[in-house]
Structure formats: C-alpha cells, structure tokens
Write a protein that holds these residues in place. Structure first.
Motif, mmCIF file in Angstrom:
data_model
loop_
_atom_site.group_PDB
_atom_site.id
_atom_site.type_symbol
_atom_site.label_atom_id
_atom_site.label_comp_id
_atom_site.label_asym_id
_atom_site.label_seq_id
_atom_site.Cartn_x
_atom_site.Cartn_y
_atom_site.Cartn_z
ATOM 1 N N GLY A 56 0.708 -1.225 -0.022
ATOM 2 C CA GLY A 56 0.110 0.139 0.014
ATOM 3 C C GLY A 56 0.874 1.404 0.091
ATOM 4 O O GLY A 56 2.125 1.325 0.442
ATOM 5 N N ILE A 57 0.357 2.364 -0.202
ATOM 6 C CA ILE A 57 1.019 3.555 -0.561
ATOM 7 C C ILE A 57 0.030 4.559 0.443
ATOM 8 O O ILE A 57 -1.233 4.774 -0.025
ATOM 9 N N GLY A 58 0.444 5.206 1.399
ATOM 10 C CA GLY A 58 -0.229 6.173 2.179
ATOM 11 C C GLY A 58 -0.187 7.574 1.766
ATOM 12 O O GLY A 58 1.154 8.063 1.803
ATOM 13 N N HIS A 59 -0.790 8.449 1.473
ATOM 14 C CA HIS A 59 -0.710 9.848 1.184
ATOM 15 C C HIS A 59 -0.958 10.449 2.258
ATOM 16 O O HIS A 59 -2.421 10.684 2.774
ATOM 17 N N ARG A 60 -0.121 11.766 2.739
ATOM 18 C CA ARG A 60 -0.809 12.679 3.734
ATOM 19 C C ARG A 60 -1.810 13.686 3.011
ATOM 20 O O ARG A 60 -1.234 14.128 1.771
ATOM 21 N N ALA A 61 -2.709 13.865 3.430
ATOM 22 C CA ALA A 61 -3.831 14.800 2.829
ATOM 23 C C ALA A 61 -4.090 15.678 4.120
ATOM 24 O O ALA A 61 -4.549 15.217 5.068
ATOM 25 N N VAL A 62 -4.269 17.073 3.884
ATOM 26 C CA VAL A 62 -4.513 18.209 4.934
ATOM 27 C C VAL A 62 -6.137 18.072 5.289
ATOM 28 O O VAL A 62 -6.188 17.949 6.385
ATOM 29 N N HIS A 63 -6.882 18.347 4.303
ATOM 30 C CA HIS A 63 -8.364 18.616 4.549
ATOM 31 C C HIS A 63 -9.187 17.548 4.186
ATOM 32 O O HIS A 63 -9.483 17.559 2.796
ATOM 33 N N GLY A 64 -9.920 17.067 4.867
ATOM 34 C CA GLY A 64 -10.939 15.978 4.584
ATOM 35 C C GLY A 64 -12.390 16.656 4.568
ATOM 36 O O GLY A 64 -13.411 15.989 4.467
ATOM 37 N N GLY A 65 -12.561 17.997 5.297
ATOM 38 C CA GLY A 65 -13.715 18.439 5.241
ATOM 39 C C GLY A 65 -14.652 17.439 6.497
ATOM 40 O O GLY A 65 -14.098 16.942 7.185
ATOM 41 N N GLU A 66 -16.054 17.430 6.173
ATOM 42 C CA GLU A 66 -16.892 16.569 6.788
ATOM 43 C C GLU A 66 -17.063 15.276 6.082
ATOM 44 O O GLU A 66 -17.609 14.453 6.669
ATOM 45 N N THR A 67 -16.333 14.990 4.929
ATOM 46 C CA THR A 67 -16.594 13.984 4.169
ATOM 47 C C THR A 67 -15.739 12.823 4.617
ATOM 48 O O THR A 67 -16.114 11.503 4.636
ATOM 49 N N PHE A 68 -14.381 13.009 4.942
ATOM 50 C CA PHE A 68 -13.467 12.120 5.511
ATOM 51 C C PHE A 68 -13.208 11.917 6.840
ATOM 52 O O PHE A 68 -12.584 12.778 7.382
ATOM 53 N N SER A 69 -13.595 10.765 7.366
ATOM 54 C CA SER A 69 -13.406 10.665 8.979
ATOM 55 C C SER A 69 -12.465 9.708 9.242
ATOM 56 O O SER A 69 -12.346 9.308 10.431
ATOM 57 N N GLY A 70 -11.664 9.090 8.357
ATOM 58 C CA GLY A 70 -10.729 8.021 8.486
ATOM 59 C C GLY A 70 -9.987 7.919 7.385
ATOM 60 O O GLY A 70 -10.130 8.392 6.136
ATOM 61 N N PRO A 71 -9.047 7.109 7.062
ATOM 62 C CA PRO A 71 -8.137 6.771 5.923
ATOM 63 C C PRO A 71 -9.121 5.993 4.814
ATOM 64 O O PRO A 71 -9.901 5.349 5.071
ATOM 65 N N THR A 72 -8.944 6.446 3.735
ATOM 66 C CA THR A 72 -9.883 6.138 2.692
ATOM 67 C C THR A 72 -9.198 5.738 1.319
ATOM 68 O O THR A 72 -8.059 6.409 0.906
ATOM 69 N N LEU A 73 -9.553 4.880 0.766
ATOM 70 C CA LEU A 73 -8.817 4.211 -0.300
ATOM 71 C C LEU A 73 -8.978 5.228 -1.637
ATOM 72 O O LEU A 73 -10.126 5.811 -1.905
ATOM 73 N N ILE A 74 -8.005 5.345 -2.240
ATOM 74 C CA ILE A 74 -7.976 6.693 -3.411
ATOM 75 C C ILE A 74 -8.638 6.031 -4.742
ATOM 76 O O ILE A 74 -8.139 5.227 -5.121
ATOM 77 N N ASP A 75 -9.589 6.756 -5.364
ATOM 78 C CA ASP A 75 -10.107 6.513 -6.292
ATOM 79 C C ASP A 75 -10.562 7.839 -6.997
ATOM 80 O O ASP A 75 -10.475 8.530 -6.565
ATOM 81 N N ASP A 76 -11.226 7.539 -8.399
ATOM 82 C CA ASP A 76 -11.807 8.890 -9.032
ATOM 83 C C ASP A 76 -12.667 9.548 -8.214
ATOM 84 O O ASP A 76 -12.514 10.902 -8.321
ATOM 85 N N HIS A 77 -13.468 9.019 -7.507
ATOM 86 C CA HIS A 77 -14.514 9.685 -6.574
ATOM 87 C C HIS A 77 -13.924 10.381 -5.524
ATOM 88 O O HIS A 77 -14.103 11.643 -5.306
ATOM 89 N N LEU A 78 -12.851 9.922 -4.779
ATOM 90 C CA LEU A 78 -12.190 10.797 -3.614
ATOM 91 C C LEU A 78 -11.514 11.803 -4.287
ATOM 92 O O LEU A 78 -11.215 12.928 -3.745
ATOM 93 N N ILE A 79 -10.774 11.578 -5.536
ATOM 94 C CA ILE A 79 -10.158 12.578 -6.195
ATOM 95 C C ILE A 79 -11.003 13.773 -6.413
ATOM 96 O O ILE A 79 -10.778 14.957 -6.271
ATOM 97 N N ARG A 80 -12.297 13.580 -7.004
ATOM 98 C CA ARG A 80 -13.252 14.435 -7.271
ATOM 99 C C ARG A 80 -13.626 15.267 -6.143
ATOM 100 O O ARG A 80 -13.982 16.502 -6.118
#
Length: 403
Positions: free
Chosen positions: A92-116
């Motif tokens: 696996g590859i883990g990416h530090r991401a700064v701001h998840g807003g209210e959408t992301f409350s935990g580690p999340t698999l990266i796919d096209d939906h997450l990118i959008r």
C-alpha cells in the motif's frame, strides 16, 4: 514482509518514507525538493544497520521539472535499496492529505470519486490540496497495481461534538459554506496518544490526555479515551496557540477594523496573519531557538513573545483540563515540544493546584522516543514523546488496505 510507502506531496517537494510494517521500522526516507525550480535535489537517508552505527545519507543535485519526474526519481532511489526488492512487498501507499472536510473521517482508498471530492474541498485548503492531488495522481500512475490511501490531518478530529466544532455564526454559514472547526495535526495527536497509553501500560480507552504539538505550527488537543473531543485549530490552521508565523486566537473584529483603517485587502491580511504574525510578528524571528537566545540577551520583544507563547499554552491546558474533567497525562511533542526544556517548564509552572509539576532534572535529561518528566508527587503524568506522523499514516494505510 509487508511494506508501506508514505508520500507527502507539497507544492515544490515530495517527502517519502518506506516502512517494514512487520518490523515496525523505516527502511528508507527521503525528500525531493525544489521541484520545478531548476536546482532540484534528492536527499536520501537509509537507517543505521545496527544501533551503534550511523545512518547513511546522501544528497544529489538533479533537475526535476515536475512532480512526475520527482516520483520517477523516488522510484529509482527505492530500486537501489535491496530491501525494496523491486516493490514486490509493497502492499500500500499512504498519502498525507491536509483537509478532509466533513466527508472523510478516516483513511480512505483513493479512487476517482475521492479525487473529485478533494477537488471540491480545495477552497478549504487552497495551498495544500492541489499539491496533495498532484502527488496522488503521479503515484497512481507510477504504481498502478498498488492500493493507495489518503490519510487526512482533519480526520482524527471528526469525533468532536457539535458544541465543540460549531461556531456561533448563522446556521447558513455552516450549512452552505462549511464554517466549523476541523482541526489539524490529527495524525500526530493520534500517534502520541497511543504512545502515551502504551508507555503507561493503560488501555487507551481509559486515558484522558492533553497533547501539545509544538512546532512552527502548534496545536493542542483534548483526548478522552483515545478520542479527540476538542482541538485548538479551527476552520484553518490559523486558530489557537501562538505559532512561528501564525497569530493564533484573534478577535475577528480586528480584520474589519484593519480593513477600514489601513485599506489592506483580504488577501493581504491573510498573508500577514499566516506568514508575518506569531513569534515573527512579535520579535522578528520565528525559530523558537533563536527567540530564546534573543531573550537571554535581553531582547524585550523576544521575552514578550516567549511569555505570550507559554501563556497561551497554559490557557489551553487549563481549559482542556476542565473539558476532560479528569486528566491523566500531558504530552509535549514536535520540534519545540520535544527539544525545549525551557518551554515545557514555563508552560507547566505554578500548576501544582491542577496536579501538574515538572521535575527540573528529568526535564533537561529527556531520552527519546518517550519519557516522563513529572515530579514523584505530580498527580498528572507529563511526558515528552517523539512524534512519527509518517508511521501513523503507514499504520492507518495498512489497516485500510487490509480491511
């Protein structure tokens, strides 16, 4: 062997670290910096082969015009490490991401939906999200068969109750614009809380801890049973403690007044509050080591800056003690928290009525990665903990991939 690669993509840099998750240790770390600036550089560090041997480091000057070239350089550097074995153990590859807003409350698999979704959140982190997204894009291209995970700085604080995360502004501001407290440094606070519980031999779910992450950016978090219940940073990392170049808590009417009196634009004020305030605004220096040296040489502006820095820490310590009700431990971490006995001592001085007292000898003889510095009769444990945000990202990435 299970390996996790952690990436932290900035606007002109990519920081990476490769972990052996079975051994819970780093196999290699490095930094590609000055991307697109003509004088790029790769800094690479291999851990010591034995406890007494030194780590091996090298620095290479090389042209890196963009992040894709930077990722190629990282791949080549990893390929020279026998432990990487061509990536066959990379799970696996883990990416530090700064701001998840209210959408992301935990580690999340990266796919096209997450990118959008992250693209939609750019207004909440305009300086960081574009760089985070570039890192994800080039890593997905470079390692298309490896699951990749976004770990958000804000996710740990999604457990805050509404009375802690809401601001007393019109409800439409929250509903339409997302105006609320999000908090940051979440991976560091989560890691430190777990290390404190492990060190004290107590279940994390039974421990109440206040963690102070004190670096050029600084934040405090009240943690009840391993869960963040309040934190000092807000919608952005500007709120809370006095920091290297950020003002921390501020009467919002100051912005209105300055706009009227000085004619400064919103963007100009934003730049001043984020880059020209805090310690730097008070005394001209943002490195606490330099500020303390200036204070010792009689600089009154530096003395005031230090006093304001520790006073704000005391205010949050007292407030979060009240929030938690029962306090078991206070932990100091990050650059200043781990390396400045003076700041730790002054932040905890005259707090015996709260059950907090630091032993001056232990405070000046700190041994990483974790140690206690309280007196024998202090009711509250006071600890200094070496934070490791990259390993926390690696652990969360592995858990996400395995689930």
């Amino acid at each position: 062997m299970k390996q996790i690669l952690v990436l932290n993509s900035g606007s002109s840099s990519i920081k990476y670290e490769l972990f052996d998750m079975d051994a819970a240790g780093a196999l290699e770390s490095g930094l590609v910096e000055r991307i697109g600036e003509g004088e790029s550089r790769l800094k690479q560090t291999l851990p010591a082969s034995t406890p007494k041997s030194p780590s091996q480091s090298r620095s290479i000057e090389v042209s890196v015009p963009d992040h894709r070239q930077g990722m190629d350089l990282i791949r080549r550097a990893l390929s020279e490490n026998a432990s990487f074995a061509g990536g066959q153990y990379l799970v696996g590859i883990g990416h530090r991401a700064v701001h998840g807003g209210e959408t992301f409350s935990g580690p999340t698999l990266i796919d096209d939906h997450l990118i959008r979704t992250m693209e939609e959140l750019v207004p909440l982190a305009p300086l960081h999200h574009p760089a985070n997204l570039i890192g994800m894009e080039v890593a997905r291209s470079a390692f298309p068969e490896v699951p990749q995970v976004a770990v958000f700085d804000t996710a740990y604080h999604q457990t805050l109750p509404p009375h802690a995360y809401r601001y007393a502004v019109p409800q439409t501001w929250y509903q339409r614009y997302g105006m609320r407290r999000y908090g940051f440094h979440g991976t560091s606070h989560a890691y430190v809380a777990k290390q404190v519980a492990r060190h004290l031999g107590r279940p994390l779910a039974e421990l109440n801890t206040i963690v102070f992450h004190l670096g050029n950016g600084a934040s405090a978090t009240a943690i009840r049973g391993g869960v963040s219940v309040d934190t000092s940073m807000g919608l952005t990392p500007l709120e809370g403690l006095v920091m290297g170049t950020r003002c921390g808590d501020l009467d919002p009417a100051i912005l209105i007044h300055m706009g009227k009196e000085s004619g400064m634009s919103v963007d100009q004020m934003d730049g001043v509050l984020n880059m020209q305030s805090g310690l730097k605004g008070l005394c001209g220096a943002n490195d606490m080591r330099e500020v303390l040296s200036m204070e010792s040489n009689g600089d009154q502006a530096a003395a005031l800056a230090v006093e304001m820095f520790v006073y704000r820490i005391k205010k949050y310590l007292g407030a979060y003690h009240a929030v938690l009700g029962r306090l078991d431990a206070v932990a100091f971490t990050a650059g200043i928290g781990e390396h400045s006995p003076q700041i730790r001592a002054r932040s905890c001085s005259d707090l015996e009525t709260l059950g907090i007292a630091i032993d001056p000898v232990l405070n000046t003889a700190v041994e990483p990665p974790i140690c206690e510095i309280q007196t024998s009769d202090s009711r509250v444990k006071v600890l200094v903990v070496s934070t490791d945000e990259e390993f926390e990202i690696a652990e969360q990435t592995l858990a996400c991939v395995q689930s």
